[in-house]
Structures are given as C-alpha cells and as structure tokens.
Design a protein around this motif. Structure first.
Motif, PDB file in Angstrom:
ATOM      1  N   UNK A 104       0.283 -10.922  -7.444  1.00  0.00           N
ATOM      2  CA  UNK A 104       0.628 -12.092  -6.622  1.00  0.00           C
ATOM      3  C   UNK A 104       1.850 -11.811  -5.747  1.00  0.00           C
ATOM      4  N   UNK A 105       2.861 -11.175  -6.322  1.00  0.00           N
ATOM      5  CA  UNK A 105       4.064 -10.861  -5.547  1.00  0.00           C
ATOM      6  C   UNK A 105       3.750  -9.859  -4.431  1.00  0.00           C
ATOM      7  N   UNK A 106       2.896  -8.908  -4.728  1.00  0.00           N
ATOM      8  CA  UNK A 106       2.536  -7.910  -3.719  1.00  0.00           C
ATOM      9  C   UNK A 106       1.779  -8.573  -2.566  1.00  0.00           C
ATOM     10  N   UNK A 107       0.823  -9.441  -2.893  1.00  0.00           N
ATOM     11  CA  UNK A 107       0.067 -10.143  -1.850  1.00  0.00           C
ATOM     12  C   UNK A 107       1.009 -10.963  -0.982  1.00  0.00           C
ATOM     13  N   UNK A 108       1.925 -11.677  -1.607  1.00  0.00           N
ATOM     14  CA  UNK A 108       2.866 -12.514  -0.852  1.00  0.00           C
ATOM     15  C   UNK A 108       3.726 -11.672   0.086  1.00  0.00           C
ATOM     16  N   UNK A 109       4.148 -10.512  -0.384  1.00  0.00           N
ATOM     17  CA  UNK A 109       5.010  -9.680   0.461  1.00  0.00           C
ATOM     18  C   UNK A 109       4.234  -9.120   1.642  1.00  0.00           C
ATOM     19  N   UNK A 175      -2.685 -17.113  15.060  1.00  0.00           N
ATOM     20  CA  UNK A 175      -2.737 -17.461  16.482  1.00  0.00           C
ATOM     21  C   UNK A 175      -4.145 -17.252  17.000  1.00  0.00           C
ATOM     22  N   UNK A 176      -4.284 -16.456  18.033  1.00  0.00           N
ATOM     23  CA  UNK A 176      -5.598 -16.198  18.619  1.00  0.00           C
ATOM     24  C   UNK A 176      -6.183 -14.878  18.138  1.00  0.00           C
ATOM     25  N   UNK A 177      -5.600 -14.280  17.127  1.00  0.00           N
ATOM     26  CA  UNK A 177      -6.044 -12.963  16.675  1.00  0.00           C
ATOM     27  C   UNK A 177      -6.509 -12.996  15.225  1.00  0.00           C
ATOM     28  N   UNK A 178      -7.516 -12.161  14.947  1.00  0.00           N
ATOM     29  CA  UNK A 178      -7.884 -11.889  13.570  1.00  0.00           C
ATOM     30  C   UNK A 178      -7.029 -10.724  13.086  1.00  0.00           C
ATOM     31  N   UNK A 179      -6.414 -10.895  11.934  1.00  0.00           N
ATOM     32  CA  UNK A 179      -5.579  -9.847  11.370  1.00  0.00           C
ATOM     33  C   UNK A 179      -6.192  -9.438  10.037  1.00  0.00           C
ATOM     34  N   UNK A 180      -6.994  -8.369  10.083  1.00  0.00           N
ATOM     35  CA  UNK A 180      -7.605  -7.823   8.881  1.00  0.00           C
ATOM     36  C   UNK A 180      -6.854  -6.537   8.558  1.00  0.00           C
ATOM     37  N   UNK A 181      -6.206  -6.489   7.412  1.00  0.00           N
ATOM     38  CA  UNK A 181      -5.347  -5.354   7.098  1.00  0.00           C
ATOM     39  C   UNK A 181      -5.609  -4.873   5.675  1.00  0.00           C
ATOM     40  N   UNK A 182      -5.624  -3.562   5.499  1.00  0.00           N
ATOM     41  CA  UNK A 182      -5.640  -2.942   4.178  1.00  0.00           C
ATOM     42  C   UNK A 182      -4.285  -2.289   3.966  1.00  0.00           C
ATOM     43  N   UNK A 183      -3.622  -2.630   2.878  1.00  0.00           N
ATOM     44  CA  UNK A 183      -2.280  -2.119   2.617  1.00  0.00           C
ATOM     45  C   UNK A 183      -2.225  -1.481   1.237  1.00  0.00           C
ATOM     46  N   UNK A 184      -1.575  -0.316   1.145  1.00  0.00           N
ATOM     47  CA  UNK A 184      -1.340   0.354  -0.127  1.00  0.00           C
ATOM     48  C   UNK A 184       0.119   0.150  -0.492  1.00  0.00           C
ATOM     49  N   UNK A 185       0.367  -0.515  -1.624  1.00  0.00           N
ATOM     50  CA  UNK A 185       1.718  -0.896  -2.027  1.00  0.00           C
ATOM     51  C   UNK A 185       2.025  -0.319  -3.401  1.00  0.00           C
ATOM     52  N   UNK A 186       3.172   0.326  -3.527  1.00  0.00           N
ATOM     53  CA  UNK A 186       3.594   0.908  -4.793  1.00  0.00           C
ATOM     54  C   UNK A 186       3.697  -0.185  -5.863  1.00  0.00           C
ATOM     55  N   UNK A 187       2.975   0.006  -6.980  1.00  0.00           N
ATOM     56  CA  UNK A 187       2.937  -1.013  -8.031  1.00  0.00           C
ATOM     57  C   UNK A 187       4.170  -0.985  -8.909  1.00  0.00           C
ATOM     58  N   UNK A 188       5.025   0.012  -8.736  1.00  0.00           N
ATOM     59  CA  UNK A 188       6.274   0.087  -9.492  1.00  0.00           C
ATOM     60  C   UNK A 188       7.441  -0.516  -8.721  1.00  0.00           C
ATOM     61  N   UNK A 189       7.472  -0.270  -7.397  1.00  0.00           N
ATOM     62  CA  UNK A 189       8.634  -0.677  -6.598  1.00  0.00           C
ATOM     63  C   UNK A 189       8.333  -1.746  -5.557  1.00  0.00           C
ATOM     64  N   UNK A 190       7.053  -1.937  -5.222  1.00  0.00           N
ATOM     65  CA  UNK A 190       6.697  -2.878  -4.171  1.00  0.00           C
ATOM     66  C   UNK A 190       6.811  -2.301  -2.775  1.00  0.00           C
TER      67      UNK A 190
END
Length: 808
Positions: A104-109, A175-190
């Motif tokens: 949840x914290x990772x998604x929020x960030x 806004x007027x854009x679709x923002x589809x993003x894939x992000x890889x986030x460190x699960x230890x540090x964020x």
C-alpha cells in the motif's frame, strides 16, 4: 487449461529443474496456454524462487497431446538465485524475501510521483517479486572492439544482482492524458529501481480509412442490425467481435459505450468524421465501419494463414471502441480489457481506424497474450515492431481480398502513417527507418535507451529485407553497409514466409526479456523448424539480421562460397553401456573448420571434432544431438546441422549403471561428503548437462571429499568405472602442491584400491575421461571416493563429471 492439467505440467517442469542446475526453491507458474501446430500446445511459465516470480525470467513450453514436454525456450535470469558457492562468490547470494515496505505504501508513493491528481481507471496493483538487475557485458571475442564496431552478438545481458521489489502497475487518467506506468520499487527501501510507460499506443502509425465499399459481418436482432460479428471469436464481453460507440467519452477515462446498431445493414458514408456531428448517423458510422473491416481482416489474416484465432489463440472475442474524445490523434490497445480505443483524428491525422492501425494494435494483443515483451528497452522495440509487422501483413492480406491461406507480397506500402497523415508524410518507414529523422536503421549499443517506437526501426527493416530483399547500390534506401558477403544484395523470401517465421518466433519462442540478439537466434530457430536447417529461408534470416548489425553476414545458398553441411548426424539406437557416436560433415567456405556439439540443447564441453562419442546410459534415451560447424574465413560463417535422436534400448547384454546421479544433474542425490561442491559455478563448465562437482579452486588450504557407496553384484562379469576430469591451475612451479585422489574403499573406510592420483601437474585444456576396472570387487558394496587437498596458495581446480560404474 484446467487446474489439473496446469498442475501436471508444473510438476513435469519441476522434474527438469536438476538438469537446469536449479534447486528445490525454484519453481514454475503456468500463466497461459494456446494451441500449437498439429498435436501440440504452447504454454507460458513464469520462473519463481521461494514462491516469488522472477521478473523477465520465463519459459515457453511446447507439449504433445499426452502433456509430454517437446521443447522449452527459456530466458536465463534465475541461475544466480541459490546459496551455492558460485552465487556467493558473484555477490548475488540468496535474497531475503521479506518486504520491509508495504504494498500500500509503495502504491501511494508511485501514484504521488507519477500522477498526484490522477484518477484510477483500473485498481492499482503491487506484486512482490525478485527483480534481476541486469548489466551489459562484452563477450570475450569483442573485448577490444571499438564501440562503433560492435555487433549485437558482441554483447550479452547478464544478471548483476537481485533485488526484492514490487512491480507496481498504475492505470490512471490525469487531465487529458492516460498515464499507464509500470514501476519497479525496492521492497526494502522504497527506492525506485526502474520505470516505463505501459500504454501501447499507435503513436502516429496507420493507413487510410478509404477502403471503398467493403463487406462487414453484422448480427440481426429482431429488426435491428448490430456491429457484432459472432463468426469471429467467442465469449469475451459481447460474445463476438464488436464495435462500440465511445461517443466522445474522455480519452483519460474512455467508456466503451454500446454496440453500434442500425435499422438497415448499410453503414457509413465513407467520409472523414465531421467534428461535432452525430456519432450514430451515416457519417458517424464510418469510423465503426473502418474498425470492423480492420478487425475482421486482422482476425482472418492470423486464422487463415497461421492458424491463430483472435488475440490469444483461443478464439476469445475482443472489441473496439470508436469516437474516443474529441479531435483525438491517437489509438491504443488496453491490456486490462484486451480491447482497443480509436480517436477520430485531430490536428495531425484523419480517423485512425485504418487496416494497418487495427492490425498494429491487435498485434499488441497477440504479444500481450504470448511473449509479453516488456515494453521498455530492446524488448519494447521488438514489441512495437511486431505490431508494425502485423499491420503490414494485415494490410497486404486485406488488399488482396482478405481470403486464402497466404499473404501476398504486394498490396501494402511498407510505411506507417502516410495515408492517415494530413501532411501525407509517413511517420515510420519500415524499409529505411532513418527517413523519419529519428529512428535508427541498425542496432547499436545505445538502442535500448530510445523510445520503443524508435527502437523498433531496425527490426522493421530486418523484416522488410527478409520479405523483399535489399539493394547492392550504395546510397539506395534499400542498401545496408553490413551486408558484405556474396551477393551484396540479399534475396527476400516473400511476405508470406517472412510473416510465418516471425509469428512462430514471437508466439512459441520469445520470452518477455528477449532482446535483438535473442530475437535473431529464435527467429532463425523458427525458420529452421519451418523450412529446414541450411534452407534459403534460414540463410535469409541470418542475412536480414546481419543487415541491421545483429550477427555477421553469410553468403547466400547456392553461391558455392559458403560452408554447408554435407553429412548430417544420423539418429542411432544403441544398448546401455555402448558407445553412441555422431558425425557431421561440411564443405565450402574456408577450412579448417571448428565444431561444437549440443546435447538436448546444451553445449557439450570438450566435444570439438567432427565426431562426438560417449558411453550411452539408459537416461540418455531420447537425447537430441546436433552440431555447429564454423569456417575460418575473415568473417566466420557458422552452419547448424539437423538434429539426431539417440535411442537407448535393450539390455546391453546385462549392462547396468550402478552409480546414482553420476552426472550431478539431480543435485546432491546419491552423494555424501562436501556436497556443496556440486552445482554450476562461475569459470567452469559441465562435461555434459549443466552440473558437475567442482573440487578445489579455493586458492587456500582446503580439503573436500565426495563419496558414494555402490553395490557390485557377485554375478557380474565386468565392472567398469569411468569419469570425466578437468584440471586447471594457477600454480607455476613443477611441484605437486594440490592433489585429487580417487580411491575405492570398504564399508569401514579402508582403501581397497587407488584408481588415480591427479595433481596441478596434470592440468590440461578440457576434460579427459578416466577409466578403471573394478571387477575384482564384485560381490561387495564399495565406496567411491574423490578426495581433494589444496595447499595454502594458488588454486587448482579438479572438476569431475559423468561418473559411471557399468556392470555386465
């Protein structure tokens, strides 16, 4: 694929782990399955470690009707995940799989950084996984090459280290854009490790909406006609291929709307949509006609030519929503709904629902269901190129009437965007990508840093050359400086064969992390399977990729100047314990030749002559053997033989293998002592398979021992011990500092016989097969012992493989 069949296949794959050098922490997770060629099924399996998916590491598995594995094409990003000495030495180790940061914290960030005021179109996801951090290294032969001279095959991607991470998928409108993003986030540090855009858009590709009068399949419900084609596809949202009216719903959160209906079965006026007008009158229907005509032809191209139904191969219906937003200059495939959205065009384009745009976007659907090429770096460029290839093939098929089982080599224009562009200027040129002033014509080491719509260029050019050939005239748009062999202009094989080869590679061989070098090898495999090893089609693949700086050029078949296979390895049947021997013959090119042999797809260390022989065991039954032959020309040419099958049957006159797991492919099974020396390690290779026993190599005082007790019946007439031994050393003096002693002991540990003593003075290139007669110990249970002692400095490696005790 039902749960039972999936579990059965996962179990079959798990049984193959040892042969791949993997321990019990590794697993497979079947994701999708599709029909394959006659009597086969194609499954995709994600690689796991301790239950977590390894990002970019997966397998494509072909099975027969009985569920038996016929072939496996795998990425190789999992080998360092173990507690083995090699993993520790390489600084990889075994990552802790407990996250310190919550999903949840990772998604929020991620949301706060990517689109803080965005609205979620689809619920955000965060998957905990193991992320291999890759690095690019040069192969040994290219160590001293200048950067400008590098070829794609001069580099390879290897795992630098592993991170426990979250893959966060955000699908938002901002806004007027679709923002589809894939992000890889460190699960230890964020911390953010990697990120890329995930929206697969047309970005200026396409063709004209002016197809004249065309027949479209609709459905009559009562007295009302629907744009629902139930003859193409089943299930899905609407039960067939459908066209819906988005009716200007915002592009940042488009609503598919309702299926188009009409009181008659005559649709559209064939004209560009008038902004602000009705989306349901004749003018508004034209966009739907364009979409349905394109969708029908895309479906028919794949079904009639390569036997693939709909996007997923399983005939699951999809749909297209037209009239997205106002003056919208785009079209995109959305993997969340497996559907497509099309704009009417604005400042740059007319309506984007042309045949090749539909083909392009539906091509994204095929990739999404099969290879799932990561939409970033080189794999992202190949993802886009696949869609351009699908668009051009669909256009050619449709222009020829949309019937038949072949794709003509005429009818399409080999450019993307010329006809829908209001300026008439194409946005992508498949035959010479650099004409758009942005895309490269050939591979370079920096191509992975480009936008995927630009890095697709070289592969598009490869496909054009594969289908149509090239020019030998310098300065021509169809000339390649990388074609250096005879003739300087390569000969194409036609769009039909080129498409079949490409489609087979993408759907049955590519993995999510396939790059240009891997694509070249797998497209070649597809060509060889379809048309034969050494065929003109396989040669054309080599030349087409060489033309974009991926692999070196080769002469065309029939010129008499290139090396070719003259004697293929023959399939043979032998008894257990007998010698299996395979021979390959070659001619042409420049002698002398160098040889490599492969057994079950794995390079056989030390097998470097025209004949490959080994003692067959019952476990070798069904082994697949092939060879490559490389000549000594200034630009070496390599050809691959056909595959021979080894059948091991019969009793061999009572021959029986007494050693358990003598090739170490089942890990430590059967062995005692210092079993940590068993595995696959940096700097050493197996005699056969992937695992071996690596005794020594420490460079310090050390003692390591492997033992196995074996029973030799009193009734046997012979007992023959063999093992393969490779020795290398850093010692420089002519003194036996480091030693391996192989002995036979009784149950109390007393030495009954010394088979051999080997030291750093016996160091030699490759493996040597050692033998000993143990017939004198029949009627006893004896212990085979491999004992290594190393002194205080300078390593000596004693690598043991293929331990066998055959009795008769």
């Amino acid at each position: 694929m039902n749960a039972t069949a999936k579990a059965n296949l996962e179990n079959r794959l798990a049984a193959r782990r040892a042969a791949a050098g993997l321990d019990d922490e590794h697993g497979y997770k079947i994701t999708v399955q599709h029909p394959g060629e006659a009597g086969t099924r194609i499954a995709r399996a994600q690689h796991t470690f301790k239950g977590l998916r390894i990002f970019g590491s997966d397998s494509v598995i072909v099975t027969d009707d009985n569920g038996e594995v016929v072939s496996e094409s795998a990425s190789n990003r999992r080998q360092g995940l173990s507690s083995s000495r090699a993993a520790v030495a390489a600084g990889m180790g075994m990552p802790d799989v407990t996250a310190s940061v919550s999903a949840e914290d990772v998604i929020n960030s991620v949301v706060k950084r990517v689109a803080p005021v965005g609205v979620h179109r689809w619920k955000p996801e965060a998957e905990l996984l193991i992320y291999p951090v890759m690095k690019t290294v040069r192969v040994a032969a290219a160590a001293n090459k200048p950067e400008f001279a590098l070829n794609a095959l001069d580099l390879e991607e290897v795992v630098d280290h592993y991170e426990l991470a979250y893959l966060v998928k955000t699908r938002m409108a901002s806004g007027s854009k679709l923002v589809y993003r894939d992000s890889i986030v460190n699960a230890k540090t964020g911390a953010l490790i990697a990120e890329w855009d995930a929206l697969q858009t047309v970005i200026g590709t396409g063709n004209s909406q002016y197809n004249g009068q065309v027949p479209i399949n609709t459905t009559l419900s009562g007295s009302t006609y629907q744009m629902l084609d139930t003859s193409r596809g089943t299930g899905g949202r609407y039960g067939g291929m459908a066209i819906t009216n988005a009716n200007h719903s915002s592009a940042n959160s488009p609503n598919a709307g309702q299926i188009y209906t009409n009181s008659t079965n005559t649709w559209g006026d064939g004209q560009q949509y008038i902004p602000g007008g009705s989306t349901t009158n004749a003018n508004g229907q034209t966009a739907a006609v364009n979409a349905l005509w394109g969708l029908m032809n895309t479906y028919d191209t794949m079904k009639n030519v390569v036997g693939w139904r709909s996007l997923d191969g399983n005939n699951t219906a999809t749909y297209i929503a037209v009239h997205v937003d106002n003056n919208y200059d785009n079209a995109f495939f959305d993997p969340s709904c497996k559907c497509m959205f099309i704009g009417d065009g604005g400042s740059s384009f007319n309506n984007l629902g042309s045949i090749d745009v539909i083909g392009h976007e539906m091509g994204h659907g095929v990739t999404d269901a099969t290879s799932n090429l990561v939409y970033s770096g080189e794999s992202g460029g190949l993802n886009e190129s696949n869609s351009d290839i699908q668009g051009e093939a669909t256009e050619a098929y449709a222009r020829a009437g949309g019937t038949g089982t072949t794709i003509p080599s005429t009818g399409n224009d080999w450019v993307m965007g010329a006809e829908i562009s209001k300026t008439g200027r194409p946005l992508r040129y498949m035959y010479k990508p650099s004409k758009d002033s942005r895309s490269p014509d050939a591979w370079s080491s920096t191509i992975k840093n480009l936008d995927v719509h630009l890095s697709s260029g070289p592969n598009n050019r490869m496909f054009y050359f594969l289908a149509n050939g090239s020019s030998a005239t310098s300065g021509s748009d169809y000339y390649s400086q990388y074609l250096t062999q005879t003739p300087r202009n390569m000969t194409g094989i036609g769009t039909d064969k080129a498409f079949r080869i490409w489609f087979k590679a993408n759907t049955t061989k590519f993995t999510s992390s396939t790059n240009y070098a891997d694509a070249r090898n797998k497209v070649l495999q597809a060509a060889e399977e379809l048309y034969g090893v050494g065929s003109k089609e396989a040669t054309a693949v080599k030349r087409a990729y060489a033309a974009i700086n991926v692999g070196t050029d080769v002469p065309e078949s029939g010129t008499g100047t290139g090396v070719s296979i003259t004697t293929q390895p023959a399939s043979i049947t032998v008894a257990p314990g007998a010698t299996a021997s395979f021979t390959v013959g070659a001619s042409g090119g420049t002698s002398p030749y160098s040889y490599k042999w492969y057994k079950n797809g794995t390079l056989v260390a030390g097998a470097t002559s025209a004949t490959y022989s080994f003692t067959a065991q019952s476990t070798d039954n069904g082994a697949q053997v092939k060879a490559t032959v490389t000549d000594s020309s200034s630009t070496p040419v390599t050809v691959t033989s056909g595959t021979a099958t080894l059948t091991v049957s019969g009793s061999g006159g009572g021959t029986t293998e007494r050693v358990t797991n003598g090739g170490f492919e089942s890990g430590t099974t059967g062995w005692a002592g210092t079993t940590g020396v068993i595995g696959s390690f940096t700097g050493q290779t197996a005699y056969e398979g992937t695992r071996y026993a690596y005794l020594g190599g420490n460079g310090r005082t050390a003692t390591e021992t492997l033992t196995q007790a074996v029973a030799i019946p009193s009734t046997v007439t012979s007992a023959k011990l063999t093992f393969a031994l490779h020795i290398d050393t850093a010692e420089t003096e002519a003194v036996a500092y480091d030693k391996l002693v192989v002995t036979v002991k009784n149950s109390s540990g007393s030495v009954l016989a010394t088979v051999g003593t080997y030291t750093n003075l016996n160091a030699a290139t490759g493996y040597q097969v050692r033998t000993a007669d143990l017939t004198q110990f029949k009627g006893q249970t004896v212990t085979l012992s491999f004992a290594m002692n190393e002194d205080a400095s300078l390593q000596t490696s004693f690598v043991v493989d293929k331990v066998s005790l055959l009795t008769q």
